[in-house]
Design an enzyme around this catalytic site. Sequence first.
Site, short mmCIF file in Angstrom:
data_model
loop_
_atom_site.label_atom_id
_atom_site.label_comp_id
_atom_site.label_asym_id
_atom_site.label_seq_id
_atom_site.Cartn_x
_atom_site.Cartn_y
_atom_site.Cartn_z
N TRP A 477 0.83 -1.22 0.00
CA TRP A 477 0.00 0.00 0.00
C TRP A 477 0.86 1.26 0.00
O TRP A 477 0.41 2.33 0.41
CB TRP A 477 -0.96 0.02 1.20
CG TRP A 477 -1.83 -1.17 1.31
CD1 TRP A 477 -2.85 -1.54 0.47
CD2 TRP A 477 -1.78 -2.19 2.32
NE1 TRP A 477 -3.43 -2.71 0.90
CE2 TRP A 477 -2.80 -3.13 2.05
CE3 TRP A 477 -1.00 -2.39 3.45
CZ2 TRP A 477 -3.03 -4.24 2.82
CZ3 TRP A 477 -1.22 -3.50 4.24
CH2 TRP A 477 -2.23 -4.41 3.92
N HIS A 478 2.08 1.15 -0.50
CA HIS A 478 2.98 2.30 -0.50
C HIS A 478 3.19 2.81 -1.92
O HIS A 478 4.30 3.16 -2.30
CB HIS A 478 4.32 1.92 0.14
CG HIS A 478 4.21 1.60 1.59
ND1 HIS A 478 5.26 1.05 2.32
CD2 HIS A 478 3.19 1.74 2.47
CE1 HIS A 478 4.88 0.87 3.57
NE2 HIS A 478 3.62 1.28 3.67
#
Length: 543
Positions: A477-478
């Site tokens: 999720w980066h």
Amino acid sequence: MASISRRRTTFALAAILFFYESCVAEIPPNYSFMHEATEAPKISFYDYIIIGGGTAGIPLATTLSANYNVLLLERGGSPYGNPNITNVNNFGSYFADTSPTSPSQQFISEGVVNSRARVLGGGTSINAGFYSRGESKFNEEARLTDANLVDESYKWTERAIVYRPVVQKWQSALRAALVEAGVEPDNGFSYDHIVGTKVGGTLFDANGTRHSAADLLQYANPKLLSVLLHATVHKILFKTEGVSGPLAYGVVFADSLGRKCIAYLKGGKKDEIILSAGALGSPQLLMLSGIGPKEQLDALKIRVVLPQPLVGKGMADNPLNTIFVPSPIAVEASIIQVVGITRYGSYIEESSGTNFIRANLSSYQGFSPQMGGFIFEKISGPLSKGELKIKNLDPTDNPLVTFNYFKEPIDLQKCVIAVQTILRAVESKAFSNYKYANMTIKDILDLNVKLQLNMRTHANTSSSLEQYCKDTVRTMWHYHGGCRIGEVVDNEYKVLGVGTLRVIDGSTILNSPGTNPQASVLMLGRYMGVTILGQRIAYDNSK
């Protein structure tokens, strides 16, 4: 001498803001300045309009509201009163929620299920809460030249929403195991990015309650800030006639009932629109507003305001690879507290016993969620890059995104070395109580390949660590990129070729900073807020 004077003025301004903010009472259950967009006037005027109430947008709005009239537009709802968001034991439950009101909007890239925040607080309202400052390289890449302001901007966040976690037995064993596996030294507790193993900060307090970026709104000037929820921006308005280049002057947004409103800048020379809608939202909105690759805009019959072929380019997501290790004894529920920062460019973290673990193990009936935990790694960078494209005119729809996971061989090699390090930690003496003695490394890898963690098709057995990395890749999720600094925005985050418009968020990042980007993005929002505020005050005083 002038530059030194400006830096002193900026740092002094930050100190004054802290003095004012330290006097603010404890966060109220309801902010007086926060409303549903259905209550918004059809037409309104502001000094600053900020699109996106997330990790960067909230620090920006809070800071600028000290002296100027600010509108903050958030497409999602409030995180408060939602136990799925606020309670640590419910972490991740929203990732499977595909309803239009979910705080997490799902999208899929290359068979990897991903999530995009849709809630006030942005990613800080739905992430695992781990807090660790980025490495110094990030400050250079982000063109943040005032080291004192960087440090004070980090501390501004840390005083308000960051806590020291209580590390229990499973996490403590893993911490010792990582050191035994060569991720050394043991650096104890620290917010700083230091090679070795350490305990980092967390957004969850001792009661397991999340404190997101939304809590920073307690520092805002309630007389000059307006926050609108469920306000979906459709496009930015530009003046193109009689000016040297496109000039942003307003935004069109819709409330939850579909009613459209227009917010305009007041017209002051330093008034600005700031796009902080994230790595997906910011390039998407630029394109929907007419700034982007001409062929994409023409295909959707969007009027071209400024052809910019680099909007949407350079998209990246740090691939995550996990190893679930079954345990013969019960493990406590915990999310990321310990991190191993390796010398070869990978970061090793962990989670155990939570509802999120239970959801991830739903397809495998052999083990209880309380009987084991996930150890996972994220590679630095990454070098592999992809692209974002818009597929329609609907701002509520996800754009098409490719990240090209492991396209660059160096990324894959980093994963292999990290998995080898994890396996050494699993077999260490320090971790021996949490591993079945008769379970081989191949048994553990084969088990993990069979877990249905994404939509990628592969064999049900592990053949090599390279293939294991490819078969079990997930998202951290980066994701970042799409409006990269030096390509789409300049060193002050102003959109190149456009007036009164900046992009300040994760879309501008060249490489994900350190173990987790939220600390750096929060800092970036505060840093740029103080910088813009100082420049605006100096300009107004000079008139």
